[in-house]
Design a protein around this motif. Sequence first.
Motif, PDB file in Angstrom:
ATOM      1  N   ASP A 102       0.734  -1.296  -0.102  1.00 17.06           N
ATOM      2  CA  ASP A 102      -0.155  -0.015   0.153  1.00 17.06           C
ATOM      3  C   ASP A 102       0.893   1.222   0.136  1.00 17.06           C
ATOM      4  N   LYS A 103       1.735   1.421   0.971  1.00 17.44           N
ATOM      5  CA  LYS A 103       2.821   2.286   1.067  1.00 17.44           C
ATOM      6  C   LYS A 103       3.616   2.671  -0.435  1.00 17.44           C
ATOM      7  N   ALA A 104       3.877   1.689  -0.945  1.00 16.95           N
ATOM      8  CA  ALA A 104       4.777   1.721  -2.175  1.00 16.95           C
ATOM      9  C   ALA A 104       3.908   1.656  -3.250  1.00 16.95           C
ATOM     10  N   LYS A 105       2.389   1.948  -2.974  1.00 19.46           N
ATOM     11  CA  LYS A 105       1.616   2.058  -4.353  1.00 19.46           C
ATOM     12  C   LYS A 105       1.758   0.835  -5.348  1.00 19.46           C
ATOM     13  N   GLY A 106       2.215  -0.316  -4.617  1.00 20.54           N
ATOM     14  CA  GLY A 106       2.041  -1.564  -5.799  1.00 20.54           C
ATOM     15  C   GLY A 106       3.555  -1.819  -6.204  1.00 20.54           C
ATOM     16  N   ASN A 107       4.607  -1.093  -5.840  1.00 23.12           N
ATOM     17  CA  ASN A 107       5.897  -1.513  -6.449  1.00 23.12           C
ATOM     18  C   ASN A 107       6.580  -2.246  -5.301  1.00 23.12           C
ATOM     19  N   ASP A 108       6.616  -3.723  -5.811  1.00 23.25           N
ATOM     20  CA  ASP A 108       7.192  -4.711  -4.893  1.00 23.25           C
ATOM     21  C   ASP A 108       8.815  -4.360  -4.450  1.00 23.25           C
ATOM     22  N   VAL A 109       9.691  -3.612  -5.279  1.00 23.71           N
ATOM     23  CA  VAL A 109      10.946  -3.411  -5.056  1.00 23.71           C
ATOM     24  C   VAL A 109      10.901  -2.324  -3.763  1.00 23.71           C
ATOM     25  N   GLU A 110      10.192  -1.405  -3.937  1.00 22.18           N
ATOM     26  CA  GLU A 110      10.295  -0.365  -2.883  1.00 22.18           C
ATOM     27  C   GLU A 110       9.460  -0.789  -1.594  1.00 22.18           C
ATOM     28  N   ALA A 111       8.364  -1.818  -1.868  1.00 23.72           N
ATOM     29  CA  ALA A 111       7.520  -2.202  -0.830  1.00 23.72           C
ATOM     30  C   ALA A 111       8.524  -3.424   0.184  1.00 23.72           C
ATOM     31  N   ILE A 112       9.472  -4.072  -0.529  1.00 16.73           N
ATOM     32  CA  ILE A 112      10.448  -4.757   0.560  1.00 16.73           C
ATOM     33  C   ILE A 112      11.304  -3.953   1.221  1.00 16.73           C
ATOM     34  N   LYS A 113      11.663  -2.920   0.682  1.00 17.49           N
ATOM     35  CA  LYS A 113      12.644  -1.776   1.166  1.00 17.49           C
ATOM     36  C   LYS A 113      11.919  -1.543   2.521  1.00 17.49           C
ATOM     37  N   ILE A 114      10.656  -0.832   2.332  1.00 15.96           N
ATOM     38  CA  ILE A 114       9.886  -0.417   3.408  1.00 15.96           C
ATOM     39  C   ILE A 114       9.789  -1.503   4.707  1.00 15.96           C
ATOM     40  N   PHE A 115       9.541  -2.717   4.059  1.00 19.08           N
ATOM     41  CA  PHE A 115       9.225  -3.803   4.904  1.00 19.08           C
ATOM     42  C   PHE A 115      10.566  -3.904   5.954  1.00 19.08           C
ATOM     43  N   ILE A 128      10.705  -9.222  17.185  1.00 22.94           N
ATOM     44  CA  ILE A 128       9.564  -9.448  16.165  1.00 22.94           C
ATOM     45  C   ILE A 128       9.892 -10.678  15.543  1.00 22.94           C
ATOM     46  N   LYS A 129       8.917 -11.842  15.701  1.00 17.56           N
ATOM     47  CA  LYS A 129       9.300 -12.885  15.265  1.00 17.56           C
ATOM     48  C   LYS A 129       8.042 -13.300  14.073  1.00 17.56           C
ATOM     49  N   THR A 130       7.002 -12.642  14.290  1.00 17.28           N
ATOM     50  CA  THR A 130       6.015 -13.080  12.882  1.00 17.28           C
ATOM     51  C   THR A 130       5.448 -11.773  12.701  1.00 17.28           C
ATOM     52  N   ALA A 131       4.756 -11.798  11.540  1.00 19.03           N
ATOM     53  CA  ALA A 131       4.350 -10.644  10.713  1.00 19.03           C
ATOM     54  C   ALA A 131       3.027 -10.780  10.211  1.00 19.03           C
ATOM     55  N   CYS A 132       2.220  -9.950  10.274  1.00 22.05           N
ATOM     56  CA  CYS A 132       0.743 -10.127   9.455  1.00 22.05           C
ATOM     57  C   CYS A 132       0.530  -8.909   8.756  1.00 22.05           C
ATOM     58  N   MET A 133      -0.469  -8.911   7.433  1.00 17.45           N
ATOM     59  CA  MET A 133      -0.593  -8.039   6.728  1.00 17.45           C
ATOM     60  C   MET A 133      -1.730  -7.176   7.340  1.00 17.45           C
ATOM     61  N   HIS A 134      -1.660  -5.647   6.883  1.00 21.19           N
ATOM     62  CA  HIS A 134      -2.749  -5.082   7.165  1.00 21.19           C
ATOM     63  C   HIS A 134      -3.639  -4.801   5.827  1.00 21.19           C
ATOM     64  N   GLY A 135      -4.956  -4.813   6.040  1.00 21.11           N
ATOM     65  CA  GLY A 135      -5.832  -4.823   4.702  1.00 21.11           C
ATOM     66  C   GLY A 135      -6.650  -3.600   4.809  1.00 21.11           C
ATOM     67  N   ASN A 136      -6.484  -2.525   3.768  1.00 24.02           N
ATOM     68  CA  ASN A 136      -6.840  -1.546   3.797  1.00 24.02           C
ATOM     69  C   ASN A 136      -8.080  -1.748   2.483  1.00 24.02           C
ATOM     70  N   PRO A 137      -9.290  -1.521   2.820  1.00 20.88           N
ATOM     71  CA  PRO A 137     -10.402  -2.121   2.007  1.00 20.88           C
ATOM     72  C   PRO A 137     -10.243  -1.210   0.678  1.00 20.88           C
ATOM     73  N   LEU A 138      -9.741   0.011   0.750  1.00 21.09           N
ATOM     74  CA  LEU A 138      -9.850   1.021  -0.456  1.00 21.09           C
ATOM     75  C   LEU A 138      -8.559   0.854  -1.087  1.00 21.09           C
ATOM     76  N   SER A 139      -7.556  -0.047  -0.682  1.00 20.34           N
ATOM     77  CA  SER A 139      -6.625  -0.028  -1.569  1.00 20.34           C
ATOM     78  C   SER A 139      -6.635  -1.154  -2.687  1.00 20.34           C
ATOM     79  N   PRO A 140      -6.139  -1.089  -3.819  1.00 19.06           N
ATOM     80  CA  PRO A 140      -6.103  -2.111  -4.795  1.00 19.06           C
ATOM     81  C   PRO A 140      -5.158  -3.405  -4.289  1.00 19.06           C
ATOM     82  N   TRP A 141      -4.217  -3.098  -3.466  1.00 20.50           N
ATOM     83  CA  TRP A 141      -3.089  -3.956  -3.346  1.00 20.50           C
ATOM     84  C   TRP A 141      -3.683  -4.778  -2.185  1.00 20.50           C
ATOM     85  N   LEU A 142      -3.045  -6.263  -2.426  1.00 18.65           N
ATOM     86  CA  LEU A 142      -2.978  -6.891  -0.951  1.00 18.65           C
ATOM     87  C   LEU A 142      -1.782  -7.222  -0.713  1.00 18.65           C
TER      88      LEU A 142
END
Length: 265
Positions: A102-115, A128-142
Amino acid sequence: MRIDFTLKKYESLCETISNLSYATVTFEQYFSQKDIPKNCILLRHDIDRNIENALKMADIEHRFNLVSTYYCRKTKQVFKPEYFQKIASMGHEIGYHYETLDKAKGNDVEAIKIFEQELNAFREFIEIKTACMHGNPLSPWLNSNIWNKYDFKEFGIIGEPYISLDYKNVIYLTDTGRTWANKNIRVKDVIRNEDNQKNNLLIGNISTTDDIINLIKEERFPQICLLVHPNRWHDHIINWIGESILQNIKNIGKAGIVWYRKNNW
């Protein structure tokens, strides 16, 4: 009329669990153990906002000797390390609630950097040992789609609830939309497999926390995942009414999104 989604009602839910044969385990414990308790409940909290309320829930659980996992976003409202440490001191797990596509507007290269950047920011204060996605219903990305290209284990993450749990064996119950009913208002918070659909038929019609309490009392299902959003639960009447009005408005919009996708995708 019984008022639902109060901290007092959540206390009743926790008391019920504590009096039954179920053990509560964190997601870190679940994903790292070879011998999972036969009867167990995974208490999961997505901290979308209002980490202050999350601390209240953590305290309630602690009083009943329960443990749970709190997934926290990297936002101004939620990223408060002093709260992470207080919650963790009670035996609960803090996890990372990522929304990087969501933050990277679908750019997976930028998204993994943010992660990686956000994960490291959390790890300055808490393990931190586990992670879970946040789901924004208005975003086109999962957000979990990032793992179609990358591997979260390379970042020291041992599991992701939407990916790593076997929902054939785990019953999934969520308060999404401020109801426990499996209504057409779930846009991203959906387990997309046939096993979960079969489980929904076994569960039957539920909508209130009292329904959840009664379901748990039956002890029909050995393993249960309960997703509880702390921002939805309030004892103060003004906060309770405000959250109820806001959620009802959001549910109308979410129902529209679900309808559109069913008829146009």
